[in-house]
Design an enzyme around this catalytic site. Structure first.
Site, PDB file in Angstrom:
ATOM      1  N   GLY A 214     -18.851  15.129  14.750  1.00 18.01           N
ATOM      2  CA  GLY A 214     -20.270  15.436  14.882  1.00 18.01           C
ATOM      3  C   GLY A 214     -21.138  14.904  13.772  1.00 18.01           C
ATOM      4  N   PRO A 243     -13.525  12.730  13.856  1.00 13.62           N
ATOM      5  CG  PRO A 243     -13.262  11.178  12.123  1.00 13.62           C
ATOM      6  CD  PRO A 243     -12.634  12.404  12.725  1.00 13.62           C
ATOM      7  NE  ARG A 245     -23.178  10.101  16.564  1.00 10.99           N
ATOM      8  CZ  ARG A 245     -23.610   9.987  17.813  1.00 10.99           C
ATOM      9  NH1 ARG A 245     -24.157   8.866  18.216  1.00 10.99           N
ATOM     10  NH2 ARG A 245     -23.497  10.994  18.653  1.00 10.99           N
ATOM     11  NE  ARG A 280     -25.688   7.322  21.259  1.00 15.09           N
ATOM     12  CZ  ARG A 280     -26.555   7.631  20.325  1.00 15.09           C
ATOM     13  NH1 ARG A 280     -27.308   6.686  19.773  1.00 15.09           N
ATOM     14  NH2 ARG A 280     -26.691   8.873  19.923  1.00 15.09           N
ATOM     15  CE1 TYR A 284     -26.780  12.143  25.227  1.00 12.47           C
ATOM     16  CE2 TYR A 284     -26.320   9.951  24.399  1.00 12.47           C
ATOM     17  CZ  TYR A 284     -25.924  11.069  25.094  1.00 12.47           C
ATOM     18  OH  TYR A 284     -24.679  11.115  25.639  1.00 12.47           O
ATOM     19  CB  CYS A 313     -34.918  -1.855  39.614  1.00 15.45           C
ATOM     20  SG  CYS A 313     -34.265  -3.490  39.877  1.00 15.45           S
ATOM     21  CE1 TYR A 342     -19.163   9.390  22.049  1.00  9.98           C
ATOM     22  CE2 TYR A 342     -20.307   9.230  19.946  1.00  9.98           C
ATOM     23  CZ  TYR A 342     -19.330   9.797  20.725  1.00  9.98           C
ATOM     24  OH  TYR A 342     -18.524  10.772  20.209  1.00  9.98           O
TER      25      TYR A 342
HETATM   26  N1  LLP Z   1     -14.513  16.289  18.956  1.00  7.52           N
HETATM   27  C1  LLP Z   1     -14.972  16.803  20.100  1.00  7.52           C
HETATM   28  C2  LLP Z   1     -14.355  18.013  20.634  1.00  7.52           C
HETATM   29  C3  LLP Z   1     -16.045  16.192  20.766  1.00  7.52           C
HETATM   30  O1  LLP Z   1     -16.505  16.717  21.904  1.00  7.52           O
HETATM   31  C4  LLP Z   1     -16.642  15.034  20.213  1.00  7.52           C
HETATM   32  C5  LLP Z   1     -17.763  14.376  20.878  1.00  7.52           C
HETATM   33  C6  LLP Z   1     -16.125  14.542  19.005  1.00  7.52           C
HETATM   34  C7  LLP Z   1     -15.056  15.205  18.399  1.00  7.52           C
HETATM   35  C8  LLP Z   1     -16.696  13.361  18.314  1.00  7.52           C
HETATM   36  O2  LLP Z   1     -18.030  13.576  17.969  1.00  7.52           O
HETATM   37  P1  LLP Z   1     -18.792  12.529  17.029  1.00  7.52           P
HETATM   38  O3  LLP Z   1     -18.107  12.540  15.698  1.00  7.52           O
HETATM   39  O4  LLP Z   1     -18.714  11.201  17.681  1.00  7.52           O
HETATM   40  O5  LLP Z   1     -20.199  13.032  16.982  1.00  7.52           O
HETATM   41  N2  LLP Z   1     -22.519  10.288  24.106  1.00  7.52           N
HETATM   42  C9  LLP Z   1     -23.132  10.949  22.976  1.00  7.52           C
HETATM   43  C10 LLP Z   1     -22.117  11.657  22.100  1.00  7.52           C
HETATM   44  C11 LLP Z   1     -21.302  12.666  22.846  1.00  7.52           C
HETATM   45  C12 LLP Z   1     -20.219  13.286  21.984  1.00  7.52           C
HETATM   46  C13 LLP Z   1     -19.288  14.130  22.771  1.00  7.52           C
HETATM   47  N3  LLP Z   1     -18.252  14.744  21.998  1.00  7.52           N
HETATM   48  C14 LLP Z   1     -23.963   9.949  22.187  1.00  7.52           C
HETATM   49  O6  LLP Z   1     -24.081   8.798  22.603  1.00  7.52           O
HETATM   50  O7  LLP Z   1     -24.548  10.304  21.163  1.00  7.52           O
END
Ligand code: LLP
Length: 385
Positions: A214, A243, A245, A280, A284, A313, A342
């Site tokens: 996150g 992690p 992103r 994205r 978002y 379109c 993403y």
């Molecule tokens: N762990 C779990 C349980 C998750 O659901 C997620 C992401 C992560 C780890 C990794 O999160 P990160 O470190 O990448 O924030 N499509 C969206 C992001 C959706 C994330 C879903 N879960 C975007 O483009 O921002």
């Protein structure tokens, strides 16, 4: 992305556009920052951010495990040689196929609701996902630790679910908390970890505390790590992190060519990439840095503002709004940055558009790591007669 403009021009000329390019050095640097901040924690890459096999293999070779949320992701993990303690299986509505694959590979399953206790294969390794019910500073679609979100069990339920898992003969290893993605305030993490730590009197010591991912690209990793370590210490637990992103976002750039311009009250810069390549901004309201890779022949035009619009379109098909760019010409190249996470993974074949090719800069040369799909591949699964 630290790559020189000349290399980006070479990649676009060699592989065509739209094209995702990745800098291996940036990926390695992000992993090094995670390791420096989190020390001994076990790292599971959330491959939903970018499941390209070449990136997975690079991370696996560096000792990183994977968090998977679908049968397809589990198959990818297996394909690159991950199993056992290198594998986490997560998701709010897992299928029988996913449980079976997880059990066969010796993965740890993340239990998202009490009912799952009865669905796990015998003697599963499991964590219980707890929802700390907090307001999270991110886009609504990306908050998973809010009371209204569909994820996890409540703080009240978590100790019972751990007990039920043990009673059913499973290896209940600990707790999992992931409050969302692209989180702006580090304080959200500390609040969530603190709430989970309050469960210690009811759970006793645990083998594992998994604090998910996150982290925004510019997140204060050492600060988040300090809080996570403190929470794990409360349980005498090993710290796990997931992690997505953070590991890949900055390594990736979307290259797109200018198709043309239109001035109709607003200035539109039309590009060969759009929502099908990078969803994205539309989904978002995400803002990705946009850089012109052309030499401005008329520097005095540098003040003009453009909406960067794709070929779909759909009126929402914009990559950026109101960005200041020098005077563009058809064929000029734009770089859309921080797109490694993403971006490609959420690209689609809507409008029977082939998903973009992907290339990796390994420090000395470009390597094609995903070729562009052909239209025939897109309809092949429909030719069943
Ligand atoms: N762990 C779990 C349980 C998750 O659901 C997620 C992401 C992560 C780890 C990794 O999160 P990160 O470190 O990448 O924030 N499509 C969206 C992001 C959706 C994330 C879903 N879960 C975007 O483009 O921002």
């Amino acid at each position: 992305m630290s790559l020189p403009r000349a290399e980006l021009l070479t990649a676009a000329a060699r592989f065509g556009t739209p094209l995702y390019v990745y800098d291996a050095a940036e990926l390695d640097a992000a992993l090094a920052r995670v390791r420096a901040a989190f020390g001994e924690a076990r790292v599971f890459y959330a491959m939903k951010a970018n499941p390209n096999l070449t990136l997975l293999r690079r991370l696996r070779a560096a000792g990183v495990g994977f968090e998977c949320v679908s049968a397809g992701e589990i198959a990818r993990a297996e394909h690159v040689g991950a199993s056992g303690d290198a594998l986490l299986i997560n998701g709010p509505a897992k299928s029988a196929q996913e449980y079976a694959a997880g059990a066969q590979l010796g993965a740890t399953l993340i239990v998202d609701r009490a009912e799952e206790v009865g669905l796990l294969p015998p003697r599963s390794k499991a964590l219980v996902r707890v929802n700390p019910a907090l307001a999270v500073s991110t886009h609504d679609h990306l908050a998973t630790g809010a009371a209204s979100s569909k994820f996890g069990v409540t703080l009240e339920q978590a100790p019972d679910v751990l007990r039920a898992l043990r009673a059913a003969g499973h290896d209940a290893r600990g707790l999992h908390v992931h409050i969302g993605s692209a989180i702006r305030e580090a304080a959200d993490f500390s609040a969530a970890f603190a709430r989970v730590a309050e469960l210690r009197p009811q759970t006793g010591n645990l083998e594992v505390l998994d604090v998910g991912g996150g982290w925004s690209v510019g997140a204060d990793l050492p600060g988040i790590a300090r809080e996570a370590r403190a929470a794990a210490a409360v349980f005498g637990a090993q710290l796990w992190v997931e992690p997505g992103r953070y590991l890949v976002a900055q390594a990736g750039t979307l290259l797109t060519r200018v198709v043309g311009t239109k001035r109709t009250g607003r200035n539109f810069l039309l590009t060969d990439a759009g929502m099908t390549e990078l969803l994205r901004p539309m989904l978002y309201g995400a803002q990705h840095p946009v850089t012109a890779l052309w030499d401005d022949p008329q520097p005095e035009t540098a003040g003009e503002r453009w909406d960067v619009a794709g070929p779909a379109c759909e009126s929402g098909d914009l990559l950026a709004r109101d960005v200041c760019l020098p005077s563009p010409h058809p064929g000029d190249l734009l770089a859309i940055a921080e797109a490694g996470a993403y971006g490609a993974s959420m690209s689609s074949s809507y409008l029977t558009r082939s998903r973009p090719a992907e290339a990796l800069w390994d420090g000395s040369d470009w390597i094609l790591i995903r070729r562009r799909e052909t239209p025939q591949e897109l309809w092949a699964a429909e030719e069943i007669g």
